[in-house]
Design a protein around this motif. Sequence first.
Motif, PDB file in Angstrom:
ATOM      1  N   GLU A   1       0.774  -1.267   0.011  1.00 17.52           N
ATOM      2  CA  GLU A   1      -0.009  -0.029  -0.002  1.00 17.52           C
ATOM      3  C   GLU A   1       0.673   1.272   0.007  1.00 17.52           C
ATOM      4  N   VAL A   2       0.344   2.548   0.031  1.00 23.00           N
ATOM      5  CA  VAL A   2       0.957   3.708  -0.137  1.00 23.00           C
ATOM      6  C   VAL A   2       2.225   3.656   0.915  1.00 23.00           C
ATOM      7  N   ALA A   3       1.965   3.392   2.143  1.00 30.37           N
ATOM      8  CA  ALA A   3       3.020   3.609   2.873  1.00 30.37           C
ATOM      9  C   ALA A   3       4.110   2.532   3.174  1.00 30.37           C
ATOM     10  N   THR A   4       4.133   1.378   2.437  1.00 26.91           N
ATOM     11  CA  THR A   4       4.693   0.155   2.535  1.00 26.91           C
ATOM     12  C   THR A   4       6.421   0.628   2.683  1.00 26.91           C
ATOM     13  N   ASP A   5       6.956  -0.223   3.420  1.00 25.11           N
ATOM     14  CA  ASP A   5       8.492   0.089   3.471  1.00 25.11           C
ATOM     15  C   ASP A   5       9.076  -0.576   2.532  1.00 25.11           C
ATOM     16  N   LEU A   6       9.730   0.001   1.430  1.00 26.80           N
ATOM     17  CA  LEU A   6      10.167  -0.925   0.072  1.00 26.80           C
ATOM     18  C   LEU A   6      11.463  -1.858   0.253  1.00 26.80           C
ATOM     19  N   ASP A   7      12.221  -1.012   1.233  1.00 25.77           N
ATOM     20  CA  ASP A   7      13.466  -1.702   1.618  1.00 25.77           C
ATOM     21  C   ASP A   7      13.073  -3.092   2.260  1.00 25.77           C
ATOM     22  N   LEU A   8      12.033  -3.257   3.023  1.00 28.00           N
ATOM     23  CA  LEU A   8      11.711  -4.467   3.577  1.00 28.00           C
ATOM     24  C   LEU A   8      11.167  -5.370   2.973  1.00 28.00           C
ATOM     25  N   VAL A   9      10.516  -4.902   1.715  1.00 30.54           N
ATOM     26  CA  VAL A   9       9.771  -5.703   0.775  1.00 30.54           C
ATOM     27  C   VAL A   9      11.022  -6.487  -0.087  1.00 30.54           C
ATOM     28  N   ARG A  10      12.129  -5.612  -0.355  1.00 28.71           N
ATOM     29  CA  ARG A  10      13.177  -6.176  -1.063  1.00 28.71           C
ATOM     30  C   ARG A  10      14.156  -7.226  -0.136  1.00 28.71           C
TER      31      ARG A  10
ATOM     32  N   GLU B   1      -5.548   2.811  -4.857  1.00 30.63           N
ATOM     33  CA  GLU B   1      -6.710   3.742  -4.455  1.00 30.63           C
ATOM     34  C   GLU B   1      -6.542   4.328  -3.030  1.00 30.63           C
ATOM     35  N   PHE B   2      -5.486   3.953  -2.287  1.00 35.78           N
ATOM     36  CA  PHE B   2      -5.296   4.458  -1.228  1.00 35.78           C
ATOM     37  C   PHE B   2      -4.536   6.039  -1.238  1.00 35.78           C
ATOM     38  N   LEU B   3      -4.153   6.402  -2.405  1.00 36.05           N
ATOM     39  CA  LEU B   3      -3.903   7.540  -2.709  1.00 36.05           C
ATOM     40  C   LEU B   3      -4.922   8.689  -2.755  1.00 36.05           C
ATOM     41  N   PHE B   4      -6.263   7.892  -3.048  1.00 36.22           N
ATOM     42  CA  PHE B   4      -7.533   8.612  -3.148  1.00 36.22           C
ATOM     43  C   PHE B   4      -8.451   8.865  -1.887  1.00 36.22           C
TER      44      PHE B   4
ATOM     45  N   LEU C   1      -8.759  15.225  -5.201  1.00 36.56           N
ATOM     46  CA  LEU C   1      -7.903  14.135  -5.996  1.00 36.56           C
ATOM     47  C   LEU C   1      -6.497  14.497  -5.883  1.00 36.56           C
ATOM     48  N   PRO C   2      -5.932  13.449  -6.037  1.00 38.18           N
ATOM     49  CA  PRO C   2      -4.423  13.536  -6.281  1.00 38.18           C
ATOM     50  C   PRO C   2      -4.313  13.871  -7.771  1.00 38.18           C
ATOM     51  N   ASP C   3      -3.659  15.046  -7.899  1.00 42.99           N
ATOM     52  CA  ASP C   3      -3.227  15.403  -9.383  1.00 42.99           C
ATOM     53  C   ASP C   3      -2.115  14.545 -10.025  1.00 42.99           C
ATOM     54  N   GLU C   4      -1.938  14.804 -11.393  1.00 46.63           N
ATOM     55  CA  GLU C   4      -1.018  13.954 -12.028  1.00 46.63           C
ATOM     56  C   GLU C   4       0.465  13.849 -11.367  1.00 46.63           C
ATOM     57  N   GLU C   5       0.646  15.127 -11.183  1.00 40.65           N
ATOM     58  CA  GLU C   5       1.939  15.108 -10.567  1.00 40.65           C
ATOM     59  C   GLU C   5       2.301  14.226  -9.345  1.00 40.65           C
ATOM     60  N   GLU C   6       1.207  14.519  -8.251  1.00 38.99           N
ATOM     61  CA  GLU C   6       1.389  13.782  -6.949  1.00 38.99           C
ATOM     62  C   GLU C   6       1.442  12.283  -7.374  1.00 38.99           C
ATOM     63  N   GLN C   7       0.476  11.900  -8.243  1.00 39.83           N
ATOM     64  CA  GLN C   7       0.442  10.500  -8.540  1.00 39.83           C
ATOM     65  C   GLN C   7       1.796   9.895  -9.134  1.00 39.83           C
ATOM     66  N   PHE C   8       2.389  10.749 -10.176  1.00 41.34           N
ATOM     67  CA  PHE C   8       3.487  10.338 -10.741  1.00 41.34           C
ATOM     68  C   PHE C   8       4.912  10.239  -9.848  1.00 41.34           C
TER      69      PHE C   8
ATOM     70  N   ARG D   1      -2.194  -1.402  -9.597  1.00 45.50           N
ATOM     71  CA  ARG D   1      -3.538  -1.494 -10.012  1.00 45.50           C
ATOM     72  C   ARG D   1      -4.199  -0.181 -10.056  1.00 45.50           C
ATOM     73  N   THR D   2      -4.819  -0.047 -11.102  1.00 49.30           N
ATOM     74  CA  THR D   2      -5.659   1.283 -11.350  1.00 49.30           C
ATOM     75  C   THR D   2      -6.526   1.417 -10.260  1.00 49.30           C
ATOM     76  N   VAL D   3      -7.074   2.585  -9.724  1.00 50.40           N
ATOM     77  CA  VAL D   3      -7.983   3.008  -8.772  1.00 50.40           C
ATOM     78  C   VAL D   3      -9.276   2.163  -8.656  1.00 50.40           C
ATOM     79  N   ASP D   4      -9.162   1.287  -7.529  1.00 53.25           N
ATOM     80  CA  ASP D   4     -10.235   0.262  -7.153  1.00 53.25           C
ATOM     81  C   ASP D   4     -11.101   0.893  -6.109  1.00 53.25           C
ATOM     82  N   LEU D   5     -11.801   1.716  -6.528  1.00 52.38           N
ATOM     83  CA  LEU D   5     -12.796   2.505  -5.375  1.00 52.38           C
ATOM     84  C   LEU D   5     -14.069   2.223  -5.500  1.00 52.38           C
ATOM     85  N   GLY D   6     -14.894   2.561  -4.481  1.00 51.08           N
ATOM     86  CA  GLY D   6     -16.440   1.857  -4.438  1.00 51.08           C
ATOM     87  C   GLY D   6     -16.557   0.692  -3.594  1.00 51.08           C
TER      88      GLY D   6
END
Length: 322
Positions: free
Chosen positions: A28-37, A50-53, A59-66, A84-89
Motif C-alpha cells: 500500500e502507499v506507506a509500505t517500506d520498500l527496503d523491507l519488501v526487497r 486507491e489509497f492515494l485517493f 483528488l491527487p493530481d497527475e504530478e502527485e500520482q507520478f 492497480r488502477t484505482v479500485d474505489l467503491g
Amino acid sequence: EKRRLQGLRSTVAETRDGTPIELMANIEVATDLDLVRNNGAAGVGLYRSEFLFLGRDDLPDEEEQFQAYKQVLEGMQGLPVTIRTVDLGRDKMPRWADDTDSPNPALSLTGVRLCLAEPMLFRTQLRALLRAGRYGPLRLMIPMLSCLAEVEQTLFHLEQARLSLADDGIPYAEDILIGGMIEVPGAALTVSHFLKRLDFVSIGTNDLIQYTLAVDRGDDSVSHLYDALHPAVLQLIAGVIRAADKANKPVSICGEMAGDPKLTRLLLALGLRRFSMHLAQLLNVKQVVLTTHLQQTTSLATKLLKAEDAGRVRELLAELNT
Ligand code: PEP
Ligand code: MG
C-alpha cells in the motif's frame, strides 16, 4: 522458528523438484520498500493505488500520482511493480462519493466501472502511470473487470493518454504490460477472451469468493459462508489458471488466499506458480513451497476439483499438508 524463517529471505523459491515459484508482495502507499526487497519478494504483485485517493477531500493530481508511482518503481530497484488502477467503491468509498445512494455498492459503480464513468480521473492516473513507467518495469492492472468491453475501453483511454503525453512533449514508457484482475465470476468463466487483449491476469480471490458465493466479504452475519474452499471457488480458480497456461500468459493470485500457507499446496496443485501476498506471509509461504513435491500435489488436483463440498476439500487438504 522466527529466526529460521528469516534465514529463508535469500533462498530461491522453488519446489523440492526444482520448479521456480514467484512470490511477490502486496503493498500500500506507506509500505517500506527496503523491507519488501530484504524479504526476498520477486517484485510487487499488487499496489493498491486507491489509497492515494482515500481520506481526503480532493483528488491527487497527475504530478502527485507520478511521484508516488515513480517512488515505488525506484524503490524496487528494477524488480517488476504491478500497480492497480484505482479500485474505489464497495468497501473503499472516497469522501467525494460517499453520498451515493446505490442500493448495493458491491454491485454498483466500482473498480474499472467507476474509472470508465469518470474518464478525467482515469486519464490523469493513466498519464501518471505511463510517465512513471520510465523508472522501472511497470505492469498496469485493471480491477473488477466483468466484460471484454471494459478491457477495450481501458486500452482506448490508455492510447489517448499516450497521445496526449506525446502532444505535450512529456516522455513516457512504451513498454508497460497491461493486465486485468479476475475477481468477478463472469470474467473468470470467459477469461480466455480477456487473455487475447491482456498481457497477464491476476485472480482477486477476496472478491471472487464474495461474488461467487453471494456473501459480503465484510459482513459478520454471513462470514461462516465465506469459504475459499467451496468447490465452485476452486473450479473457477483452476479454470483461470488453465486458460492462462493455454494462452501462454502469466497468471497470479493476489487475494488473501495467496498468503495462507495452509493453502499453498492446494494452489500449487491447481497449477498456480505465481503468488502475491502481504509481506508478513512471504517467508511462511516460501517455507511450504520449499518442502513441496509438485508431482505429489498435482496427482491430488483431480480429486480436489471433484470434491462435493468444502468439508471434503478440507479432508484432502489435510492429506496434502502432511
Ligand atoms: C481481491 O479482491 O482479492 C483483491 C486482491 O483486491 P481487494 O482485496 O483490494 O479488493
Ligand atoms: Mg478485489
